[in-house]
Motif scaffolding. Sequence first.
Motif, PDB file in Angstrom:
ATOM      1  N   SER A 134      32.142  -9.989 -47.319  1.00 16.96           N
ATOM      2  CA  SER A 134      33.358 -10.792 -47.271  1.00 16.96           C
ATOM      3  C   SER A 134      33.660 -11.179 -45.826  1.00 16.96           C
ATOM      4  O   SER A 134      33.140 -10.586 -44.876  1.00 16.96           O
ATOM      5  CB  SER A 134      34.530  -9.990 -47.849  1.00 16.96           C
ATOM      6  N   ALA A 135      34.513 -12.177 -45.655  1.00 21.44           N
ATOM      7  CA  ALA A 135      34.805 -12.701 -44.323  1.00 21.44           C
ATOM      8  C   ALA A 135      35.480 -11.674 -43.420  1.00 21.44           C
ATOM      9  O   ALA A 135      35.392 -11.773 -42.189  1.00 21.44           O
ATOM     10  CB  ALA A 135      35.678 -13.950 -44.442  1.00 21.44           C
ATOM     11  N   ASP A 136      36.138 -10.683 -43.995  1.00 19.99           N
ATOM     12  CA  ASP A 136      36.836  -9.687 -43.184  1.00 19.99           C
ATOM     13  C   ASP A 136      36.001  -8.429 -42.939  1.00 19.99           C
ATOM     14  O   ASP A 136      36.505  -7.420 -42.459  1.00 19.99           O
ATOM     15  CB  ASP A 136      38.168  -9.312 -43.837  1.00 19.99           C
ATOM     16  N   ALA A 137      34.719  -8.498 -43.251  1.00 21.16           N
ATOM     17  CA  ALA A 137      33.843  -7.334 -43.096  1.00 21.16           C
ATOM     18  C   ALA A 137      33.142  -7.321 -41.743  1.00 21.16           C
ATOM     19  O   ALA A 137      32.937  -8.371 -41.114  1.00 21.16           O
ATOM     20  CB  ALA A 137      32.791  -7.320 -44.196  1.00 21.16           C
ATOM     21  N   THR A 138      32.794  -6.122 -41.297  1.00 20.48           N
ATOM     22  CA  THR A 138      31.825  -5.961 -40.218  1.00 20.48           C
ATOM     23  C   THR A 138      30.494  -5.650 -40.876  1.00 20.48           C
ATOM     24  O   THR A 138      30.398  -4.697 -41.663  1.00 20.48           O
ATOM     25  CB  THR A 138      32.215  -4.812 -39.275  1.00 20.48           C
ATOM     26  N   ALA A 139      29.476  -6.442 -40.615  1.00 20.06           N
ATOM     27  CA  ALA A 139      28.172  -6.276 -41.257  1.00 20.06           C
ATOM     28  C   ALA A 139      27.067  -6.445 -40.224  1.00 20.06           C
ATOM     29  O   ALA A 139      27.134  -7.338 -39.369  1.00 20.06           O
ATOM     30  CB  ALA A 139      27.992  -7.290 -42.382  1.00 20.06           C
ATOM     31  N   VAL A 190      33.072 -18.955 -34.513  1.00 17.01           N
ATOM     32  CA  VAL A 190      32.402 -18.348 -35.669  1.00 17.01           C
ATOM     33  C   VAL A 190      32.187 -16.864 -35.357  1.00 17.01           C
ATOM     34  O   VAL A 190      31.608 -16.536 -34.313  1.00 17.01           O
ATOM     35  CB  VAL A 190      31.056 -19.043 -35.964  1.00 17.01           C
ATOM     36  N   PRO A 191      32.606 -15.948 -36.216  1.00 17.42           N
ATOM     37  CA  PRO A 191      32.586 -14.517 -35.893  1.00 17.42           C
ATOM     38  C   PRO A 191      31.235 -13.836 -36.126  1.00 17.42           C
ATOM     39  O   PRO A 191      31.161 -12.755 -36.719  1.00 17.42           O
ATOM     40  CB  PRO A 191      33.657 -13.951 -36.816  1.00 17.42           C
ATOM     41  N   THR A 192      30.160 -14.445 -35.653  1.00 18.63           N
ATOM     42  CA  THR A 192      28.833 -13.849 -35.775  1.00 18.63           C
ATOM     43  C   THR A 192      28.084 -13.991 -34.460  1.00 18.63           C
ATOM     44  O   THR A 192      28.403 -14.859 -33.635  1.00 18.63           O
ATOM     45  CB  THR A 192      28.006 -14.513 -36.894  1.00 18.63           C
ATOM     46  N   ILE A 193      27.076 -13.150 -34.284  1.00 20.24           N
ATOM     47  CA  ILE A 193      26.241 -13.216 -33.096  1.00 20.24           C
ATOM     48  C   ILE A 193      24.812 -12.847 -33.473  1.00 20.24           C
ATOM     49  O   ILE A 193      24.578 -12.010 -34.349  1.00 20.24           O
ATOM     50  CB  ILE A 193      26.766 -12.269 -31.985  1.00 20.24           C
ATOM     51  N   ILE A 208      24.996  -9.903 -36.431  1.00 22.58           N
ATOM     52  CA  ILE A 208      26.211  -9.115 -36.571  1.00 22.58           C
ATOM     53  C   ILE A 208      27.375 -10.024 -36.937  1.00 22.58           C
ATOM     54  O   ILE A 208      27.582 -11.071 -36.313  1.00 22.58           O
ATOM     55  CB  ILE A 208      26.528  -8.366 -35.260  1.00 22.58           C
ATOM     56  N   GLN A 209      28.113  -9.611 -37.942  1.00 22.92           N
ATOM     57  CA  GLN A 209      29.328 -10.325 -38.362  1.00 22.92           C
ATOM     58  C   GLN A 209      30.527  -9.426 -38.117  1.00 22.92           C
ATOM     59  O   GLN A 209      30.503  -8.226 -38.402  1.00 22.92           O
ATOM     60  CB  GLN A 209      29.257 -10.662 -39.844  1.00 22.92           C
ATOM     61  N   THR A 216      33.493 -11.195 -26.515  1.00 25.34           N
ATOM     62  CA  THR A 216      33.420  -9.879 -25.870  1.00 25.34           C
ATOM     63  C   THR A 216      33.198  -8.784 -26.901  1.00 25.34           C
ATOM     64  O   THR A 216      32.373  -7.874 -26.714  1.00 25.34           O
ATOM     65  CB  THR A 216      34.710  -9.603 -25.080  1.00 25.34           C
ATOM     66  N   ASP A 217      33.918  -8.871 -27.985  1.00 27.59           N
ATOM     67  CA  ASP A 217      33.771  -7.893 -29.066  1.00 27.59           C
ATOM     68  C   ASP A 217      32.371  -7.955 -29.680  1.00 27.59           C
ATOM     69  O   ASP A 217      31.723  -6.921 -29.898  1.00 27.59           O
ATOM     70  CB  ASP A 217      34.827  -8.159 -30.136  1.00 27.59           C
ATOM     71  N   LEU A 218      31.889  -9.147 -29.952  1.00 30.01           N
ATOM     72  CA  LEU A 218      30.565  -9.305 -30.553  1.00 30.01           C
ATOM     73  C   LEU A 218      29.471  -8.770 -29.630  1.00 30.01           C
ATOM     74  O   LEU A 218      28.530  -8.099 -30.073  1.00 30.01           O
ATOM     75  CB  LEU A 218      30.313 -10.774 -30.883  1.00 30.01           C
ATOM     76  N   THR A 219      29.607  -9.044 -28.341  1.00 33.02           N
ATOM     77  CA  THR A 219      28.620  -8.549 -27.380  1.00 33.02           C
ATOM     78  C   THR A 219      28.634  -7.025 -27.322  1.00 33.02           C
ATOM     79  O   THR A 219      27.580  -6.380 -27.221  1.00 33.02           O
ATOM     80  CB  THR A 219      28.894  -9.136 -25.991  1.00 33.02           C
ATOM     81  N   ALA A 220      29.812  -6.439 -27.412  1.00 35.95           N
ATOM     82  CA  ALA A 220      29.916  -4.979 -27.418  1.00 35.95           C
ATOM     83  C   ALA A 220      29.204  -4.385 -28.625  1.00 35.95           C
ATOM     84  O   ALA A 220      28.568  -3.320 -28.525  1.00 35.95           O
ATOM     85  CB  ALA A 220      31.380  -4.559 -27.397  1.00 35.95           C
ATOM     86  N   TRP A 221      29.290  -5.065 -29.757  1.00 33.05           N
ATOM     87  CA  TRP A 221      28.593  -4.578 -30.949  1.00 33.05           C
ATOM     88  C   TRP A 221      27.080  -4.718 -30.800  1.00 33.05           C
ATOM     89  O   TRP A 221      26.322  -3.867 -31.288  1.00 33.05           O
ATOM     90  CB  TRP A 221      29.094  -5.298 -32.188  1.00 33.05           C
TER      91      TRP A 221
END
Length: 399
Positions: A134-139, A190-193, A208-209, A216-221
């Motif tokens: 789902s759009a609110d998930a971290t995957a 777009v919340p993916t990297i 990563i989603q 910054t958050d995506l890079t940290a993940w």
Amino acid sequence: MIGSTKFRIGLALCGALITLTGCAVSGTPVAGEPDVRGLETGTFATDRHTYTATAGNRGAIVEGARMSAAVVPALRIDPSLSHGRGGVIIPDIERALDFIANVSKPVLEKRKFVTGYVALGADRADPDGKSRPSADATALTTALLRFPTAAAATLAARELEDVDLAVSPDNRKLSSTKYPDAYLHWRPGVPTIGAFLAHDEFVISLFIQRPKADATDLTAWVDQNLAAELTQLAKFAPTPAEKISDLAVDPTGLLARAVVADRSAMHPDQYSFATYAPQHLVNKAADLTVRQNLVDATGVEAHAVVDGGAVTRVRDQSAANALMQGLIDSAGQYDPITAPADVPTATCLKLNDSGNKEDDYVYRCYVTYKRYLAMVSADGEPEVRQKITAQYALLANSL
């Protein structure tokens, strides 16, 4: 989520399926155990066996299964990622394109992609009836791609980034201070990297989603994922590319202890004839936390799958019993039924109304023997009862 696939083999049973008729079984009884020579095992082979074949042109399957030890389950990247979305071998380029952009195909061809393994996880289950988070998930998708040499992997990482970045004019490069050799890109808003990092003969490919589009958050993940994956990869010794075809098809001997309809028909296949590291048993679970705890507590050493069955080696007999109970407890779509009375430790289940006959067999049985746990399945109850009896006899004769 990677969908499950149900594989069937036509079984020639000894006598009619409606009546369990016995066939002779070799072996000598051990004190306190039933004489397996008297068990009704049909035409299933139950004598001690060894598969001596090498991988040949199916080396990508065997090495890909080995690579299950080299890819970190999502849960160990972050404890919040407790929902498994699968783990599979990537044996060829076409399968690789399920996890990286289709425009990557020429790169994989040019750099002579060998094989791979991928693990997926999220912080919540996919919506009902959906195969995407789902759009609110971290995957997270962590794919490990193997190339013939370190030089080829280095070139592949850069070229995979180039073609992926070029998919959209809106894509932008990002960088990691912790891993300056990694290639990162995203599309603002777009919340993916996506990320690629070459390491020896491998390319680590990440997708990563997150719930929000924050660079910054995506890079940290990405950094967190790479740290865990590089630690796991450091424990793995890849087979030299020129020797992959010489790999033994049954390196742990577990496949020879699994009941099959026809031993002569067995060849490497990731769903019906392969041996995996314990991490694969974790990746296959819906609840990664429960499964990882169970694997750790029972000391799982190796896990082999055959068509409609599996054999797992653990620390000792009590651990085998604990693993069996743990797997049964997590099988919510199955209900208990009576198991054959002459097979010690056997437990049998039947698919209930919450199950799907297209994805799962109707009947499933487990049995432990010393430090081994075996599972068999079938769509008919007489067949599965005969099969679990043969599985017990095979384990007894093999050890």
